[in-house]
Design a protein around this motif. Structure first.
Motif, PDB file in Angstrom:
ATOM      1  N   ASP A 124       0.828  -1.209   0.000  1.00 31.68           N
ATOM      2  CA  ASP A 124       0.000   0.000   0.000  1.00 31.68           C
ATOM      3  C   ASP A 124       0.863   1.261   0.000  1.00 31.68           C
ATOM      4  O   ASP A 124       0.578   2.228  -0.720  1.00 31.68           O
ATOM      5  N   ILE A 125       1.918   1.261   0.819  1.00 32.53           N
ATOM      6  CA  ILE A 125       2.835   2.409   0.865  1.00 32.53           C
ATOM      7  C   ILE A 125       3.495   2.604  -0.492  1.00 32.53           C
ATOM      8  O   ILE A 125       3.548   3.720  -1.030  1.00 32.53           O
ATOM      9  N   GLU A 126       3.993   1.507  -1.062  1.00 32.35           N
ATOM     10  CA  GLU A 126       4.711   1.621  -2.329  1.00 32.35           C
ATOM     11  C   GLU A 126       3.790   2.000  -3.472  1.00 32.35           C
ATOM     12  O   GLU A 126       4.209   2.682  -4.418  1.00 32.35           O
ATOM     13  N   LEU A 127       2.524   1.606  -3.382  1.00 38.22           N
ATOM     14  CA  LEU A 127       1.557   1.998  -4.408  1.00 38.22           C
ATOM     15  C   LEU A 127       1.400   3.517  -4.425  1.00 38.22           C
ATOM     16  O   LEU A 127       1.474   4.154  -5.484  1.00 38.22           O
ATOM     17  N   VAL A 128       1.198   4.107  -3.246  1.00 36.82           N
ATOM     18  CA  VAL A 128       1.051   5.566  -3.151  1.00 36.82           C
ATOM     19  C   VAL A 128       2.334   6.257  -3.591  1.00 36.82           C
ATOM     20  O   VAL A 128       2.311   7.219  -4.374  1.00 36.82           O
ATOM     21  N   ASN A 129       3.469   5.783  -3.084  1.00 31.27           N
ATOM     22  CA  ASN A 129       4.752   6.402  -3.435  1.00 31.27           C
ATOM     23  C   ASN A 129       5.037   6.328  -4.935  1.00 31.27           C
ATOM     24  O   ASN A 129       5.586   7.257  -5.527  1.00 31.27           O
ATOM     25  N   THR A 130       4.647   5.207  -5.554  1.00 30.89           N
ATOM     26  CA  THR A 130       4.847   5.053  -6.996  1.00 30.89           C
ATOM     27  C   THR A 130       3.997   6.050  -7.774  1.00 30.89           C
ATOM     28  O   THR A 130       4.462   6.656  -8.745  1.00 30.89           O
ATOM     29  N   GLU A 131       2.748   6.236  -7.338  1.00 28.98           N
ATOM     30  CA  GLU A 131       1.877   7.198  -8.018  1.00 28.98           C
ATOM     31  C   GLU A 131       2.425   8.619  -7.910  1.00 28.98           C
ATOM     32  O   GLU A 131       2.342   9.406  -8.855  1.00 28.98           O
ATOM     33  N   LEU A 132       3.008   8.958  -6.767  1.00 31.23           N
ATOM     34  CA  LEU A 132       3.616  10.284  -6.602  1.00 31.23           C
ATOM     35  C   LEU A 132       4.815  10.446  -7.535  1.00 31.23           C
ATOM     36  O   LEU A 132       4.981  11.491  -8.173  1.00 31.23           O
ATOM     37  N   ALA A 133       5.636   9.408  -7.602  1.00 32.64           N
ATOM     38  CA  ALA A 133       6.817   9.466  -8.474  1.00 32.64           C
ATOM     39  C   ALA A 133       6.407   9.546  -9.944  1.00 32.64           C
ATOM     40  O   ALA A 133       7.006  10.297 -10.726  1.00 32.64           O
ATOM     41  N   LEU A 134       5.379   8.787 -10.340  1.00 36.54           N
ATOM     42  CA  LEU A 134       4.899   8.832 -11.721  1.00 36.54           C
ATOM     43  C   LEU A 134       4.326  10.206 -12.060  1.00 36.54           C
ATOM     44  O   LEU A 134       4.513  10.713 -13.169  1.00 36.54           O
ATOM     45  N   ALA A 135       3.634  10.808 -11.089  1.00 38.64           N
ATOM     46  CA  ALA A 135       3.093  12.154 -11.306  1.00 38.64           C
ATOM     47  C   ALA A 135       4.226  13.164 -11.506  1.00 38.64           C
ATOM     48  O   ALA A 135       4.128  14.069 -12.342  1.00 38.64           O
ATOM     49  N   ASP A 136       5.318  13.007 -10.740  1.00 40.72           N
ATOM     50  CA  ASP A 136       6.481  13.888 -10.910  1.00 40.72           C
ATOM     51  C   ASP A 136       7.079  13.729 -12.315  1.00 40.72           C
ATOM     52  O   ASP A 136       7.432  14.719 -12.967  1.00 40.72           O
ATOM     53  N   LEU A 137       7.202  12.484 -12.757  1.00 42.15           N
ATOM     54  CA  LEU A 137       7.744  12.236 -14.097  1.00 42.15           C
ATOM     55  C   LEU A 137       6.859  12.859 -15.175  1.00 42.15           C
ATOM     56  O   LEU A 137       7.347  13.454 -16.139  1.00 42.15           O
ATOM     57  N   ASP A 138       5.543  12.730 -14.989  1.00 42.55           N
ATOM     58  CA  ASP A 138       4.601  13.295 -15.945  1.00 42.55           C
ATOM     59  C   ASP A 138       4.738  14.824 -16.005  1.00 42.55           C
ATOM     60  O   ASP A 138       4.724  15.420 -17.081  1.00 42.55           O
ATOM     61  N   THR A 139       4.889  15.435 -14.812  1.00 42.34           N
ATOM     62  CA  THR A 139       5.060  16.890 -14.751  1.00 42.34           C
ATOM     63  C   THR A 139       6.333  17.317 -15.465  1.00 42.34           C
ATOM     64  O   THR A 139       6.350  18.297 -16.223  1.00 42.34           O
ATOM     65  N   GLU A 140       7.423  16.570 -15.241  1.00 43.99           N
ATOM     66  CA  GLU A 140       8.700  16.893 -15.887  1.00 43.99           C
ATOM     67  C   GLU A 140       8.604  16.766 -17.404  1.00 43.99           C
ATOM     68  O   GLU A 140       9.136  17.607 -18.148  1.00 43.99           O
ATOM     69  N   GLU A 141       7.901  15.717 -17.873  1.00 45.21           N
ATOM     70  CA  GLU A 141       7.753  15.525 -19.320  1.00 45.21           C
ATOM     71  C   GLU A 141       6.955  16.669 -19.940  1.00 45.21           C
ATOM     72  O   GLU A 141       7.282  17.157 -21.026  1.00 45.21           O
TER      73      GLU A 141
END
Length: 332
Positions: A124-141
């Motif tokens: 559950d923790i890693e699911l949330v953390n992964t979504e945050l990291a993916l959102a950061d990548l999307d913002t950077e792109e």
């Protein structure tokens, strides 16, 4: 100084229940630099016995504790970074907060559906953390696609406001009388503790449901209720205090007949920087500060006696304010 903490996590982990318990500690926002009428935002008093003791010492007409802002953020689901569920709302709200309280369910209860079908705290923790990291990548792109060719990102802004870089405090939500993972010995709790150790993560344990029920009880009844359910520590107070520290904040005090007040500053602030909490002129027009530790002032019995004993120090612009200092500022 208005700094805020977002309460995040998967659906049905106890976020809103915890937020409801926190809002029992709400204070009059007019006394603080917050400006919100949003029902999902609570301005919460930081528990601090020093305020009470100094107010009693000065026989103050009123006392104003430090405060921080908690924001109840929509539950995150798998795929939030791509807009699943309330993903876009979740991500926009979390951009605005300074730190994260991540609520993690650590109990089994078949009557409370888990969005991933079973309780698994590490997943559950890693699911949330992964979504945050993916959102950061999307913002950077998206930023790269809008940037003219050959234009770089200044070093000082490249990591600004990244979701995955915000400080995090994990809140492990237990259930009194329930099937709590730390008692079930099926490996899930041990894996969670190993994860925290590996990632040097901070966590506290709270029973959000009990804390929410306690908010309606009289002080005398609360202790009896806690004893009955075996929840002796005040989880909400512990969370607020831990959140204050997570934000890198501390308090200094002013005290007198009119009021005793805790002023919020960043750890490591100089005397002029601390003075800004009271008034912006205190930085540019700072002359000196008279400083005494709060407990030394109480031990002396009065300001006059404290001065006689040499406990009140005169400090200049370079002085680094300590948590618990009582300060009188002299300015031009």
């Amino acid at each position: 100084m208005g700094l805020s903490i977002g309460i995040v996590g998967l659906p049905n982990v106890g976020k809103s229940t915890l937020f409801n318990a926190l809002t029992k500690k709400s204070v009059l926002a007019a006394n603080y630099p917050f400006a919100t009428i949003d029902p999902s935002v609570g301005v919460v008093a930081v528990p601090d016995e020093r305020v009470d003791k100094l107010a009693g010492f000065s026989n103050s007409a009123k006392k104003i504790p430090a405060a921080i802002e908690f924001v109840d953020i929509a539950g995150l689901v798998r795929g939030a970074s791509e807009g699943e569920g309330l993903g876009n709302q979740f991500l926009s709200h979390i951009h605005e907060v300074d730190a994260i309280v991540h609520v993690v369910r650590v109990f089994d209860n078949t009557n409370i559906i888990h969005v991933e079908a079973e309780v698994n705290p590490v997943r559950d923790i890693e699911l949330v953390n992964t979504e945050l990291a993916l959102a950061d990548l999307d913002t950077e792109e998206k930023q790269k696609s809008r940037r003219p060719k050959g234009v770089g990102i200044p070093i000082e802004t490249s990591g600004k406001n990244k979701l995955s870089d915000k400080p995090v405090l994990y809140v492990l939500n237990k259930e009194a009388g329930g099937h709590n993972l730390d008692e079930m010995r099926d490996g899930r709790w041990e894996r969670l503790m190993d994860w925290f150790a590996e990632h040097h993560a901070q966590y506290i344990i709270v029973d959000a449901n009990i804390e929410s029920e306690l908010r309606e009880l009289h002080t005398d009844d609360k202790q009896q209720f806690r004893q009955e359910y075996g929840v002796l520590d005040d989880g909400v107070n512990g969370l607020i205090t831990a959140g204050y520290t997570l934000l890198g904040l501390m308090s200094f005090f002013t005290t007198g007949a009119d009021e005793t007040r805790a002023w919020t500053i960043k750890q490591g602030s100089t005397a002029p920087e601390a003075g800004v909490a009271i008034h912006t002129d205190f930085f540019t027009k700072f002359i000196r500060a008279e400083v005494i530790a709060w407990n030394k002032l109480l031990e002396a019995g009065s300001y006059a006696k404290a001065r006689e004993q040499g406990l009140v120090r005169t400090e200049g612009k370079e002085y680094i304010v300590k948590d618990g200092d009582v300060i009188e500022f002299l300015h031009g």
